[in-house]
Design an enzyme around this catalytic site. Structure first.
Site, PDB file in Angstrom:
ATOM      1  N   ASP A   1       6.760  -5.853  18.720  1.00  0.00           N
ATOM      2  CA  ASP A   1       5.833  -6.738  18.286  1.00  0.00           C
ATOM      3  C   ASP A   1       5.514  -7.987  19.044  1.00  0.00           C
ATOM      4  OD1 ASP A   1       4.607  -6.490  14.986  1.00  0.00           O
ATOM      5  OD2 ASP A   1       4.017  -8.346  16.136  1.00  0.00           O
TER       6      ASP A   1
ATOM      7  N   ASP B   1       0.971  -1.181   0.097  1.00  0.00           N
ATOM      8  CA  ASP B   1      -0.036   0.061  -0.164  1.00  0.00           C
ATOM      9  C   ASP B   1       0.858   1.312   0.002  1.00  0.00           C
ATOM     10  OD1 ASP B   1      -1.622   2.213   0.644  1.00  0.00           O
ATOM     11  OD2 ASP B   1      -2.737   1.100   2.284  1.00  0.00           O
TER      12      ASP B   1
ATOM     13  N   GLU C   1       1.677   2.314  13.261  1.00  0.00           N
ATOM     14  CA  GLU C   1       0.490   2.402  12.343  1.00  0.00           C
ATOM     15  C   GLU C   1      -0.365   1.162  12.755  1.00  0.00           C
ATOM     16  OE1 GLU C   1      -1.589   0.774  10.412  1.00  0.00           O
ATOM     17  OE2 GLU C   1      -0.651  -0.244   8.682  1.00  0.00           O
TER      18      GLU C   1
ATOM     19  N   GLU D   1       2.590  -3.679  26.535  1.00  0.00           N
ATOM     20  CA  GLU D   1       2.091  -3.909  28.075  1.00  0.00           C
ATOM     21  C   GLU D   1       3.306  -4.685  29.093  1.00  0.00           C
ATOM     22  OE1 GLU D   1      -1.458  -3.027  25.720  1.00  0.00           O
ATOM     23  OE2 GLU D   1       0.298  -4.416  25.404  1.00  0.00           O
TER      24      GLU D   1
END
Length: 427
Positions: A144, A95, A187, A173
């Site tokens: 991630d 994209d 994002e 967290e």
């Protein structure tokens, strides 16, 4: 969108109207789920020792001020696992509007990034982290929860950036970073902006690590809605059953409506399908928003149709803005739904008439398509509206109690003395 006190209304350019509408319709059905935020391995860290998670417990906040992180549910585990597949990352990186706007935003804010510490929340393959390293970041923590973190670490090594980019495999967290950071980039946007609830992880990163006056990219987001007329879509899914190879199969139509329109549809529409100027559902300032605000969002709206047409439902889309911290202090009228048209240039990389103002990534029907497309909540039956007819009501978006990454949509709308309610769940 906020930028120096000027707001857009979610459209960029003139609305062109023909009597013959030519909507752009993508393949039906939803694409793979988007966003990354939390953890497959809630406490993070790979056994090979290559991914660094700080064990500097003494650097954490005092115990009495810490809140326990939310538990990692089975739904979360399945969600993060879906992001281990390369296809979803390929779709996002391809994209160009998305990826190139992020790269341009990083370069525009190079003075905030060069020599500074950055956190990339939901780093995926690590491409935004690498952009930040190329812009001169002193150190980038790429976080991630998905197993894609393993590949991200290999990508970082292959580009000779292991001294700058530190991949952390775990939830925001749960992982530990033993220093404050200057910049957060993420994002995080899902379909309809809030679907998948990844913004909560960005807020957590902000509250745990961001220095006062630090930069968040994107800085703002705005969700819009507008009524649409989309007869081709309705005809394709429903009217087809009136005559099937000469057989009256209209008995199938009620079931067809339920199957086609029960849940929101992610697809591309053209500006020609939109009946009115859009209104703001939610404006988000990433510097100040609280996690509790994401539990439920309610907005009232009042539209006036620009044309006589059947109304088939409501479309939702969003903009995100990349502005400096000094410009993040005056979100007022857009939060209440008021907006004004601002001049923009071509494409998704929207710039204000003042070149010092913010870069905007838009998923509007009037902008070049993105993988987010637009989200449509269709009615089971269309409503005929006249030109200048008022359509008003309210919309509530709330996190599902079944799974916080699902979103409940409650729509109330009335026109010409008739009132309706449509409820659906975005799964």
């Amino acid at each position: 969108m906020q930028s120096g006190g000027d707001y857009t209304n979610g459209f960029h350019g003139e609305l062109q109207r023909d009597e013959k509408q030519v909507p752009v319709l993508s393949a039906l059905g939803r694409a793979k789920r988007r966003s990354r935020g939390g953890a497959r391995d809630p406490r993070g860290g790979l056994t090979n020792g290559e991914l660094r998670v700080s064990d500097q417990i003494s650097e954490q906040k005092p115990l009495e001020t810490q809140e326990s992180p939310p538990p990692c549910t089975d739904f979360d585990v399945a969600y993060f696992h879906s992001y281990a597949h390369v296809g979803i990352h390929e779709e996002m990186i391809k994209d160009r509007s998305r990826t190139e706007t992020y790269r341009e935003a990083i370069m525009q804010h190079q003075s905030f990034i060069q020599g500074k510490v950055v956190v990339d929340v939901g780093c995926g393959t690590g491409i935004l982290s690498i952009f930040c390293a190329q812009a001169g970041a002193k150190r980038v923590y790429a976080v991630d929860a998905s197993d894609i973190a393993v590949q991200a670490n290999e990508v970082v090594k292959a580009n000779g950036l292991s001294d700058k980019v530190i991949v952390l495999h775990g939830r925001v967290e749960d992982v530990e970073i033993d220093e404050e950071v200057d910049v957060i980039i993420s994002e995080w946007m899902g379909y309809m902006l809030l679907y998948e609830s990844m913004l909560g992880s960005v807020i957590t990163a902000r509250d745990r690590w961001l220095k006062p006056g630090g930069l968040i990219l994107p800085s703002h987001a705005t969700l819009y809605m507008a009524p649409i007329s989309h007869p081709d879509r309705y005809s394709h899914s429903i009217d087809f059953w009136r005559n099937v190879y000469g057989i009256d199969m209209s008995a199938m139509m009620q079931l067809a409506k339920q199957c086609a329109f029960e849940e929101p549809s992610v697809e591309s529409i053209s500006g020609e399908t939109v009946l009115t100027w859009p209104e703001v559902v939610k404006h988000i300032d990433c510097q100040t928003i609280k996690i509790q605000e994401l539990d439920s969002v309610t907005a009232r709206y009042k539209f006036k149709s620009m044309m006589r047409a059947p109304m088939h439902g409501f479309a939702f889309w969003f903009d995100v803005e990349f502005s400096e911290p000094a410009k993040n202090t005056n979100a007022t009228s857009v939060a209440n739904g008021s907006s004004s048209v601002s001049p923009f240039t071509e494409g998704n990389q929207k710039k204000r008439s003042n070149p010092s103002d913010a870069l905007v990534l838009s998923t509007s029907p009037e902008s070049p398509p993105t993988h987010w497309q637009q989200t449509i909540v269709y009615f089971y039956d269309p409503i005929d509206v006249e030109q200048d007819q008022v359509i008003e009501g309210s919309v509530t978006l709330s996190q599902s109690k079944e799974n916080r990454r699902f979103m409940n949509i409650h729509l109330e709308y009335s026109s010409a003395g008739r009132s309706f309610v449509k409820e659906s769940v975005m799964r």
